[in-house]
Enzyme design. Structure first.
Site, PDB file in Angstrom:
ATOM      1  N   CYS A 119       0.822  -1.226   0.000  1.00 35.24           N
ATOM      2  CA  CYS A 119       0.000   0.000   0.000  1.00 35.24           C
ATOM      3  C   CYS A 119       0.850   1.268   0.000  1.00 35.24           C
ATOM      4  O   CYS A 119       0.365   2.347  -0.334  1.00 35.24           O
ATOM      5  CB  CYS A 119      -0.941  -0.004   1.192  1.00 35.24           C
ATOM      6  SG  CYS A 119      -2.012  -1.436   1.199  1.00 35.24           S
ATOM      7  N   HIS A 260      -3.686   6.907   2.208  1.00 35.51           N
ATOM      8  CA  HIS A 260      -4.018   5.570   1.713  1.00 35.51           C
ATOM      9  C   HIS A 260      -5.405   5.202   2.233  1.00 35.51           C
ATOM     10  O   HIS A 260      -5.712   5.387   3.410  1.00 35.51           O
ATOM     11  CB  HIS A 260      -2.967   4.576   2.212  1.00 35.51           C
ATOM     12  CG  HIS A 260      -3.365   3.159   1.980  1.00 35.51           C
ATOM     13  ND1 HIS A 260      -3.802   2.710   0.754  1.00 35.51           N
ATOM     14  CD2 HIS A 260      -3.425   2.093   2.821  1.00 35.51           C
ATOM     15  CE1 HIS A 260      -4.096   1.434   0.843  1.00 35.51           C
ATOM     16  NE2 HIS A 260      -3.878   1.034   2.085  1.00 35.51           N
ATOM     17  N   ASN A 290      -9.996  -0.583  -0.515  1.00 34.84           N
ATOM     18  CA  ASN A 290      -8.540  -0.432  -0.425  1.00 34.84           C
ATOM     19  C   ASN A 290      -7.926  -1.028  -1.692  1.00 34.84           C
ATOM     20  O   ASN A 290      -7.913  -2.240  -1.870  1.00 34.84           O
ATOM     21  CB  ASN A 290      -8.062  -1.164   0.837  1.00 34.84           C
ATOM     22  CG  ASN A 290      -6.556  -1.126   1.014  1.00 34.84           C
ATOM     23  OD1 ASN A 290      -5.817  -0.761   0.103  1.00 34.84           O
ATOM     24  ND2 ASN A 290      -6.091  -1.526   2.183  1.00 34.84           N
TER      25      ASN A 290
HETATM   26  O1  UT7 Z   1      -3.848  -1.584   3.436  1.00 40.41           O
HETATM   27  C1  UT7 Z   1      -3.009  -2.363   4.248  1.00 40.41           C
HETATM   28  C2  UT7 Z   1      -3.293  -2.060   5.613  1.00 40.41           C
HETATM   29  N1  UT7 Z   1      -4.467  -2.776   6.056  1.00 40.41           N
HETATM   30  C3  UT7 Z   1      -5.282  -2.189   6.878  1.00 40.41           C
HETATM   31  O2  UT7 Z   1      -5.107  -1.044   7.141  1.00 40.41           O
HETATM   32  C4  UT7 Z   1      -6.385  -2.996   7.524  1.00 40.41           C
HETATM   33  C5  UT7 Z   1      -6.365  -2.657   8.986  1.00 40.41           C
HETATM   34  N2  UT7 Z   1      -7.436  -3.283   9.761  1.00 40.41           N
HETATM   35  C6  UT7 Z   1      -8.715  -2.869   9.666  1.00 40.41           C
HETATM   36  O3  UT7 Z   1      -9.061  -2.012   8.883  1.00 40.41           O
HETATM   37  C7  UT7 Z   1      -9.698  -3.459  10.644  1.00 40.41           C
HETATM   38  O4  UT7 Z   1      -8.988  -4.184  11.609  1.00 40.41           O
HETATM   39  C8  UT7 Z   1     -10.775  -4.371   9.981  1.00 40.41           C
HETATM   40  C9  UT7 Z   1     -11.767  -3.538   9.205  1.00 40.41           C
HETATM   41  C10 UT7 Z   1     -10.115  -5.358   9.027  1.00 40.41           C
HETATM   42  C11 UT7 Z   1     -11.540  -5.140  11.026  1.00 40.41           C
HETATM   43  O5  UT7 Z   1     -12.175  -4.215  11.928  1.00 40.41           O
HETATM   44  P1  UT7 Z   1     -12.079  -4.450  13.492  1.00 40.41           P
HETATM   45  O6  UT7 Z   1     -12.887  -3.406  14.140  1.00 40.41           O
HETATM   46  O7  UT7 Z   1     -10.623  -4.533  13.836  1.00 40.41           O
HETATM   47  O8  UT7 Z   1     -12.818  -5.836  13.686  1.00 40.41           O
HETATM   48  P2  UT7 Z   1     -12.269  -7.179  14.349  1.00 40.41           P
HETATM   49  O9  UT7 Z   1     -11.294  -7.839  13.427  1.00 40.41           O
HETATM   50  O10 UT7 Z   1     -11.806  -6.883  15.748  1.00 40.41           O
HETATM   51  O11 UT7 Z   1     -13.566  -8.051  14.395  1.00 40.41           O
HETATM   52  C12 UT7 Z   1     -14.705  -7.688  15.203  1.00 40.41           C
HETATM   53  C13 UT7 Z   1     -15.768  -8.742  14.994  1.00 40.41           C
HETATM   54  C14 UT7 Z   1     -15.274 -10.180  15.168  1.00 40.41           C
HETATM   55  O12 UT7 Z   1     -16.322 -10.926  15.755  1.00 40.41           O
HETATM   56  P3  UT7 Z   1     -16.288 -11.266  17.341  1.00 40.41           P
HETATM   57  O13 UT7 Z   1     -15.014 -12.020  17.560  1.00 40.41           O
HETATM   58  O14 UT7 Z   1     -16.295  -9.914  18.030  1.00 40.41           O
HETATM   59  O15 UT7 Z   1     -17.529 -12.077  17.516  1.00 40.41           O
HETATM   60  C15 UT7 Z   1     -15.061 -10.643  13.758  1.00 40.41           C
HETATM   61  O16 UT7 Z   1     -15.186 -12.047  13.627  1.00 40.41           O
HETATM   62  O17 UT7 Z   1     -16.281  -8.671  13.654  1.00 40.41           O
HETATM   63  C16 UT7 Z   1     -16.188  -9.949  13.028  1.00 40.41           C
HETATM   64  N3  UT7 Z   1     -15.924  -9.760  11.622  1.00 40.41           N
HETATM   65  C17 UT7 Z   1     -16.901  -9.547  10.719  1.00 40.41           C
HETATM   66  N4  UT7 Z   1     -18.238  -9.520  10.823  1.00 40.41           N
HETATM   67  C18 UT7 Z   1     -18.946  -9.289   9.706  1.00 40.41           C
HETATM   68  C19 UT7 Z   1     -14.713  -9.684  10.996  1.00 40.41           C
HETATM   69  N5  UT7 Z   1     -14.903  -9.459   9.677  1.00 40.41           N
HETATM   70  C20 UT7 Z   1     -16.254  -9.368   9.487  1.00 40.41           C
HETATM   71  C21 UT7 Z   1     -17.043  -9.137   8.359  1.00 40.41           C
HETATM   72  N6  UT7 Z   1     -18.395  -9.095   8.512  1.00 40.41           N
HETATM   73  N7  UT7 Z   1     -16.532  -8.919   7.125  1.00 40.41           N
END
Ligand code: UT7
Length: 335
Positions: A119, A260, A290
């Site tokens: 990225c 980004h 992204n």
């Molecule tokens: O470009 C390269 C750099 N990459 C990035 O910048 C990505 C950085 N990370 C992020 O943007 C975020 O961490 C995400 C958007 C990927 C995830 O958001 P988050 O607030 O960190 O969510 P999480 O991974 O902590 O997940 C929260 C909950 C989990 O469920 P439980 O364990 O709380 O029951 C996940 O299983 O959301 C669940 N979950 C989803 N639910 C519905 C994870 N992905 C999804 C999904 N739809 N697509």
């Protein structure tokens, strides 16, 4: 940052983009994996993304963006001395995607190569091209960020497949005299000790393709999303401060920030750390997701075309990605 050997500056004289026709909405994704529009919108800010057609390659998209950038610059393809393509979704391991783009655009006099900084690829490539210009090694250069992320997404992994999209953006960079506007400062960084946070495990020389690597889904992107989130906020804020200090300006002097487009929550956290109001921050991830190395030129082109960035304005580009890598560039817009 390179101390210029001459009184030249490196000026962006043209910009162009390309996105594939097909749009994949959050609702479409909810039919493929266990997700929903509400989760994706509130956690990321993304509503839809463009997905390349099966026969549409990274080099095809790069060439279309490059052609638009040449038109915008009013440049002859034969004038381009250097082509740097930033991508992690090259058409092939070899030859480089840049070498495939070269004949598509007729860049007959260009030295062509790819760089891999995920990225951060576009700001890294821009920094390389700038240094060619400042040393006089190139008079006109093209920098492209192009990605077919859909080719390396695991459509069974809801944690990653909802985030990314496909597209390409390109700029033409050329030498201006000392009085010209252009790139004022650049600051880059890397931390390879965190290389495992975003990775594609197989297909390289460490783990060549095999039946097992395919069965184990090791050709798809994997990401430790929560650690990446925190590192992205810290990394982008710190490198922005460094680039601003090198440019000798304050964040209040910026007309626009083009970050980004990873996640609107990451972007607003950085804006808060830098005391930059969100109305100065260019956002288009709602429509593209992204797009990795393409994300900054896609957002920059939209802001320029919409009149948000005018001649003389100071702007900041800032990125973060796999490697880990990060980088920021301060530009005074205009020729
Ligand atoms: O470009 C390269 C750099 N990459 C990035 O910048 C990505 C950085 N990370 C992020 O943007 C975020 O961490 C995400 C958007 C990927 C995830 O958001 P988050 O607030 O960190 O969510 P999480 O991974 O902590 O997940 C929260 C909950 C989990 O469920 P439980 O364990 O709380 O029951 C996940 O299983 O959301 C669940 N979950 C989803 N639910 C519905 C994870 N992905 C999804 C999904 N739809 N697509």
């Amino acid at each position: 940052m390179l101390t210029p050997l001459t009184n030249k500056t490196a000026v962006i004289s043209g910009i162009g983009t390309w996105v594939p026709e097909k749009v994949l909405t959050n609702d479409d994704l909810s039919k493929i994996v266990d997700t929903n529009d509400e989760w994706i919108t509130t956690r990321t800010g993304i509503r839809e993304r463009h997905i390349a057609a099966p026969g549409e390659s990274c080099s095809d998209m790069a060439a279309k963006a490059g052609a638009a950038a040449l038109r915008s610059a009013g440049a002859d393809p034969a004038e381009i001395d250097l082509l740097v393509v930033a991508t992690v979704t090259a058409d092939h391991c070899m030859p480089s995607t840049a070498c495939l783009v070269q004949p598509k655009l007729g860049l007959v006099n260009a030295t062509c190569f790819d760089i891999s900084a995920a990225c951060s690829g576009f700001v890294y490539a821009l920094d390389i091209a700038r240094q060619y210009i400042l040393t006089g090694a190139a008079r006109k250069a093209m920098v492209v960020g192009a990605e077919k992320m859909s080719a390396i997404l695991d459509w069974q992994d809801r944690g990653t497949c909802v985030i990314f999209g496909d597209g390409a953006g390109a700029v033409v960079l050329e030498a201006g005299d000392g009085a010209s506007r252009g790139i004022v400062s650049t600051a880059m960084g890397s931390d390879g000790s965190l290389a495992n946070l975003i990775r594609v495990e197989a297909g390289g020389s460490a783990l060549p393709a095999s039946v097992e690597t395919v069965q184990n889904r090791q050709h798809f992107i994997k990401m430790e999303v929560n650690q990446v989130f925190k590192s992205a906020v810290r990394g982008m804020a710190e490198i922005s401060e460094k680039a601003l200090a090198l440019a000798g300006i304050a964040s209040a002097d910026l007309k626009a920030v083009v970050p980004h487009q990873a996640n609107v929550r990451i972007i607003s956290a950085i804006a808060e750390k830098l005391a930059i109001p969100m109305d100065k921050v260019v956002l288009n991830l709602d429509r593209y997701g992204n797009t990795t190395a393409a994300s900054i030129p896609l957002a920059l082109e939209e802001a320029v075309r919409g009149g948000r960035i005018q001649d003389g304005d100071f702007i900041l580009l800032v990125a973060f990605g796999a490697g880990l890598t990060w980088g920021a560039t301060v530009i005074q817009w205009g020729r």
